[in-house]
Scaffold this active site. Sequence first.
Site, mmCIF file in Angstrom:
data_model
loop_
_atom_site.group_PDB
_atom_site.id
_atom_site.type_symbol
_atom_site.label_atom_id
_atom_site.label_comp_id
_atom_site.label_asym_id
_atom_site.label_seq_id
_atom_site.Cartn_x
_atom_site.Cartn_y
_atom_site.Cartn_z
ATOM 1 N N GLY A 113 -6.714 -1.581 -2.403
ATOM 2 C CA GLY A 113 -5.768 -1.526 -3.280
ATOM 3 C C GLY A 113 -4.496 -2.810 -2.460
ATOM 4 O O GLY A 113 -4.302 -3.513 -1.609
ATOM 5 N N CYS A 114 -3.741 -2.814 -3.462
ATOM 6 C CA CYS A 114 -3.397 -4.743 -3.501
ATOM 7 C C CYS A 114 -2.505 -4.171 -2.416
ATOM 8 O O CYS A 114 -2.090 -4.647 -1.363
ATOM 9 C CB CYS A 114 -2.419 -4.814 -4.651
ATOM 10 S SG CYS A 114 -1.605 -3.737 -5.567
ATOM 11 N N TYR A 115 -0.877 -2.912 -2.873
ATOM 12 C CA TYR A 115 -0.409 -2.666 -1.023
ATOM 13 C C TYR A 115 -0.646 -1.921 -0.247
ATOM 14 O O TYR A 115 -0.425 -2.525 1.163
ATOM 15 C CB TYR A 115 0.953 -1.336 -2.106
ATOM 16 C CG TYR A 115 1.383 -1.266 -3.321
ATOM 17 C CD1 TYR A 115 2.473 -2.488 -2.947
ATOM 18 C CD2 TYR A 115 1.204 -1.024 -4.208
ATOM 19 C CE1 TYR A 115 3.550 -2.987 -3.400
ATOM 20 C CE2 TYR A 115 2.251 -1.054 -5.110
ATOM 21 C CZ TYR A 115 3.249 -2.024 -5.070
ATOM 22 O OH TYR A 115 4.249 -2.267 -6.035
ATOM 23 N N PRO A 116 -2.356 -1.687 -0.343
ATOM 24 C CA PRO A 116 -2.749 -1.581 1.522
ATOM 25 C C PRO A 116 -2.725 -2.270 1.664
ATOM 26 O O PRO A 116 -2.990 -2.682 3.226
ATOM 27 C CB PRO A 116 -3.969 -0.296 0.744
ATOM 28 C CG PRO A 116 -3.245 0.788 -0.495
ATOM 29 C CD PRO A 116 -2.595 -0.844 -1.338
ATOM 30 N N THR A 117 -3.193 -3.357 1.339
ATOM 31 C CA THR A 117 -3.663 -4.779 1.820
ATOM 32 C C THR A 117 -2.731 -5.498 2.398
ATOM 33 O O THR A 117 -3.014 -5.579 3.830
ATOM 34 C CB THR A 117 -4.043 -5.609 0.976
ATOM 35 O OG1 THR A 117 -5.487 -5.218 -0.375
ATOM 36 C CG2 THR A 117 -4.636 -7.682 1.676
#
Length: 307
Positions: A113-117
């Site tokens: 995911g974008c945030y988890p990256t």
Amino acid sequence: MTQTIFIDGAVGTTGLEIAERLAGRAEFNLITLDEARRKDDAARAEALNDADYVILCLPDDAAKAAVAMIRNDRTRVIDASSAHRVAPGWTYGFPELVGRDAIAGARLVSNPGCYPTGFLGLVAPLVKAGLLPGDWPYVCHAISGYSGGGKALIARFEADTDIAYRAYGLVGGHKHVPEMQAHAGLTHAPIFAPAVVAAHRGMLVEVPLPLAAMPSAGSAAAMLEALGQFYEGSAIVSVVADRPDELLLRASMEPVDTLTLRVFGAADGSQVRLAAVLDNLGKGASGAAVQNLNIMAGLDETAGLRL
């Protein structure tokens, strides 16, 4: 040898940006379906099984259904949804964290995911190095451009130009939290505070650390050094030592596939703020999918990326 790719969900934001990054590349031949056939399950199943590589840009349930339609053990899959990010049998597609060899040898890869990256790019290496405890109740503040919310949110922001800031997920349960916890090796799910701002793309992820209450944590200098060593030689992830007074996301941001990490330490050593800046559609989605595809295909991982 030219290899075939089918993007299931090619007309969505992520799918379109993946296709842009693949345009003009002789290594790949893109299987496309016209408007009528892309909604036909028989046509989709044929494309899913004919392709050497499939990239799923679908809602979670549709992604699971698409995987079930693949009847061979040859087609390799990159799933950009959150359906398989903590699923058994799937390799988490963050090469810098899990190792490029793991991606290269995988048949089933789940795109982060974008945030988890941003969160994992900061926290996971420091937990692994013993500079952050795995049992701390972490907080993650993050803001993103509205393109990460898909067509409905894009339309909402572009129709109502008076929206400046949208906080959401206020009672928890955000679908990104399981991968943030699992792939950082955390005992507790982090408190995740995401928000959307009036910009099409861009993302800033911050993790505040009260070092005065964390006796087992390392110093800001140690964290900066550890992150620098962990990502040494990466053409995509940069660890920078500068500490500007402000970090800006601009509405005019151009597409980019990099991830930039910083460590902001208080002068008295009592606090640290870890910060990651990325493009939610780049390293946070489409760029990461193309990076994984390149590695799986035995190519330069940066081919087609915007660095």
